[in-house]
Design an enzyme around this catalytic site. Sequence first.
Site, PDB file in Angstrom:
ATOM      1  N   HIS A 100       0.855  -1.203   0.000  1.00  0.00           N
ATOM      2  CA  HIS A 100       0.000   0.000   0.000  1.00  0.00           C
ATOM      3  C   HIS A 100       0.885   1.245   0.000  1.00  0.00           C
ATOM      4  O   HIS A 100       1.962   1.252   0.598  1.00  0.00           O
ATOM      5  CB  HIS A 100      -0.919  -0.013   1.224  1.00  0.00           C
ATOM      6  CG  HIS A 100      -1.954   1.067   1.156  1.00  0.00           C
ATOM      7  ND1 HIS A 100      -1.684   2.372   1.508  1.00  0.00           N
ATOM      8  CD2 HIS A 100      -3.237   1.044   0.741  1.00  0.00           C
ATOM      9  CE1 HIS A 100      -2.773   3.101   1.318  1.00  0.00           C
ATOM     10  NE2 HIS A 100      -3.731   2.318   0.850  1.00  0.00           N
ATOM     11  N   GLU A 172      -4.331   1.736  -7.066  1.00  0.00           N
ATOM     12  CA  GLU A 172      -4.702   2.821  -6.166  1.00  0.00           C
ATOM     13  C   GLU A 172      -3.799   4.025  -6.438  1.00  0.00           C
ATOM     14  O   GLU A 172      -2.727   4.160  -5.826  1.00  0.00           O
ATOM     15  CB  GLU A 172      -4.537   2.377  -4.710  1.00  0.00           C
ATOM     16  CG  GLU A 172      -5.328   1.134  -4.366  1.00  0.00           C
ATOM     17  CD  GLU A 172      -5.695   1.094  -2.897  1.00  0.00           C
ATOM     18  OE1 GLU A 172      -6.889   0.963  -2.608  1.00  0.00           O
ATOM     19  OE2 GLU A 172      -4.811   1.239  -2.048  1.00  0.00           O
TER      20      GLU A 172
HETATM   21  P1  PGA Z   1      -9.782   5.716   0.763  1.00  0.00           P
HETATM   22  O1  PGA Z   1      -8.598   4.636   0.971  1.00  0.00           O
HETATM   23  O2  PGA Z   1     -10.946   4.979   0.171  1.00  0.00           O
HETATM   24  O3  PGA Z   1     -10.069   6.220   2.135  1.00  0.00           O
HETATM   25  O4  PGA Z   1      -9.248   6.770  -0.164  1.00  0.00           O
HETATM   26  C1  PGA Z   1      -8.323   3.741  -0.058  1.00  0.00           C
HETATM   27  C2  PGA Z   1      -7.089   2.938   0.246  1.00  0.00           C
HETATM   28  O5  PGA Z   1      -6.098   3.468   0.748  1.00  0.00           O
HETATM   29  O6  PGA Z   1      -7.090   1.727  -0.029  1.00  0.00           O
END
Ligand code: PGA
Length: 279
Positions: A100, A172
């Site tokens: 992440h 992401e």
């Molecule tokens: P968020 O987080 O939906 O709060 O933007 C997404 C993530 O970090 O997976």
Amino acid sequence: MTSPDSRPLWVGTSWKMNKTLAEADSYLDELMAFAIPSGIQPFVLPPHTALARVRDRLPADSPILLGAQNAHWASEGPGTGEISMRMAKDAGATLIEIGHSERREHFGETDRTVALKVAAAIAHDLIPLICVGEPRAVRDVGGAQDFVRVQLQIALSELAPTEFGQVIIAYEPIWAIGERGTPATVDQVAGVMALINEVVTKSGNPPRAVLYGGSVNLQNATELLSDPSTHGLFVGRAAWEASGFIEILKLCASLAGAGAGSPTTHSRTLPWTSMAALL
Ligand code: PGA
């Protein structure tokens, strides 16, 4: 309902660094009162401290898969503050989130450690949920696809091509994540989603799923899932209350019924009823 020869929509949330045991309990009380519809594969990634608790509270036949938000590549040893894949599995994880952007930014995660963790996850029969995504500055100069391609190629570099089909990729974009993120439009992400599918499928083994994550909410979920290369959503803030997660699950189930994320050409994965039995 999703047909037996198409994949379910994966819809999950990481609680990130949130929830005491009491807070996890009340989330579960609400979630367990909701009958999970067919056509979707829900998953929840609690913090390490709540993983075993959540596992123990869910009924054995629950379709909700659990995962950890990180684990070390070594199976044991002097890794102060870390847990191993083996320990995560022992505590109830089926999935392991790897790479992440918050871990890359604040905790020294690199493409190389991601690769080691992906291989370790496979070795422990865990499903790697590999996060990739470019920073805003890279997007602004048109470099998103090249950036993600390299991240992905390194992430998969310790696997045999025959193992590529075991992974889940979450795209992401860093600029779309969190309170300061800008929600992405489907036009901004569709090219990268297609690229990810292409890179992973090169070996002939399509991934279990390619998910989109970053400021997903009830308002943008339908649009994001209209992209045929997107097989589910990875949700943060909008699913930190059980009621929010439930509303997103309901919406995704209705879209799965309408065919979103379930291209008929993709026949390797199974609906959750069969999937849960296999894991
Ligand atoms: P968020 O987080 O939906 O709060 O933007 C997404 C993530 O970090 O997976």
